[in-house]
Design a protein around this motif. Structure first.
Motif, PDB file in Angstrom:
ATOM      1  N   ARG A  57       0.844  -1.193   0.000  1.00  0.00           N
ATOM      2  CA  ARG A  57       0.000   0.000   0.000  1.00  0.00           C
ATOM      3  C   ARG A  57       0.880   1.244   0.000  1.00  0.00           C
ATOM      4  NH1 ARG A  57      -4.133  -0.094   4.769  1.00  0.00           N
ATOM      5  NH2 ARG A  57      -2.427   1.216   5.405  1.00  0.00           N
ATOM      6  N   ALA A  59       0.614   3.898   1.676  1.00  0.00           N
ATOM      7  CA  ALA A  59       0.865   4.330   3.052  1.00  0.00           C
ATOM      8  C   ALA A  59       1.976   3.522   3.721  1.00  0.00           C
ATOM      9  CB  ALA A  59      -0.418   4.230   3.874  1.00  0.00           C
ATOM     10  N   ASP A  60       2.260   2.334   3.191  1.00  0.00           N
ATOM     11  CA  ASP A  60       3.278   1.476   3.773  1.00  0.00           C
ATOM     12  C   ASP A  60       4.656   1.653   3.140  1.00  0.00           C
ATOM     13  OD1 ASP A  60       1.386   0.431   5.515  1.00  0.00           O
ATOM     14  OD2 ASP A  60       0.892  -1.232   4.165  1.00  0.00           O
ATOM     15  N   GLU A  63       9.902   6.343   3.173  1.00  0.00           N
ATOM     16  CA  GLU A  63      10.110   7.651   2.549  1.00  0.00           C
ATOM     17  C   GLU A  63      10.981   7.506   1.303  1.00  0.00           C
ATOM     18  OE1 GLU A  63      11.841  12.142   3.449  1.00  0.00           O
ATOM     19  OE2 GLU A  63      12.045  10.597   4.984  1.00  0.00           O
TER      20      GLU A  63
END
Length: 94
Positions: A57, A59-60, A63
């Protein structure tokens, strides 16, 4: 084309159409060259997502992965736009 890219580009003799939006953000109405560049950008993004894993995902992402994904996408778009840019005539007209 329909959906978020349905607005037409304005001409000097027409009013500027309302910019299409998605989630409250203004969207562009890409011309054929820009659409081709977007497809090239998606190919770059897809190559990197294949390495990261398609089931990951957004969000996973770390950075570093998110930055690499953004960089690959922008690089693919810019490279395709530069490659497809009209070349000036090298002959000097005088």
């Amino acid at each position: 084309m329909t959906g978020i890219h349905s607005a037409r580009r304005a001409t000097p003799h027409s009013r500027m159409p309302a910019a299409p939006t998605l989630g409250g953000r203004r969207m562009i109405d890409p011309d054929e060259r820009e659409q081709a560049a977007l497809r090239a950008a998606l190919r770059n993004m897809a190559e990197l997502m294949a390495e990261i894993g398609w089931t990951t995902r957004f969000a996973d992402l770390s950075e570093a992965q998110a930055l690499a994904l953004a960089t690959a996408t922008v690089d693919g778009f810019q490279e395709a736009m530069a490659t497809s840019a009209p070349r000036p005539d090298p002959e000097v007209p005088f």
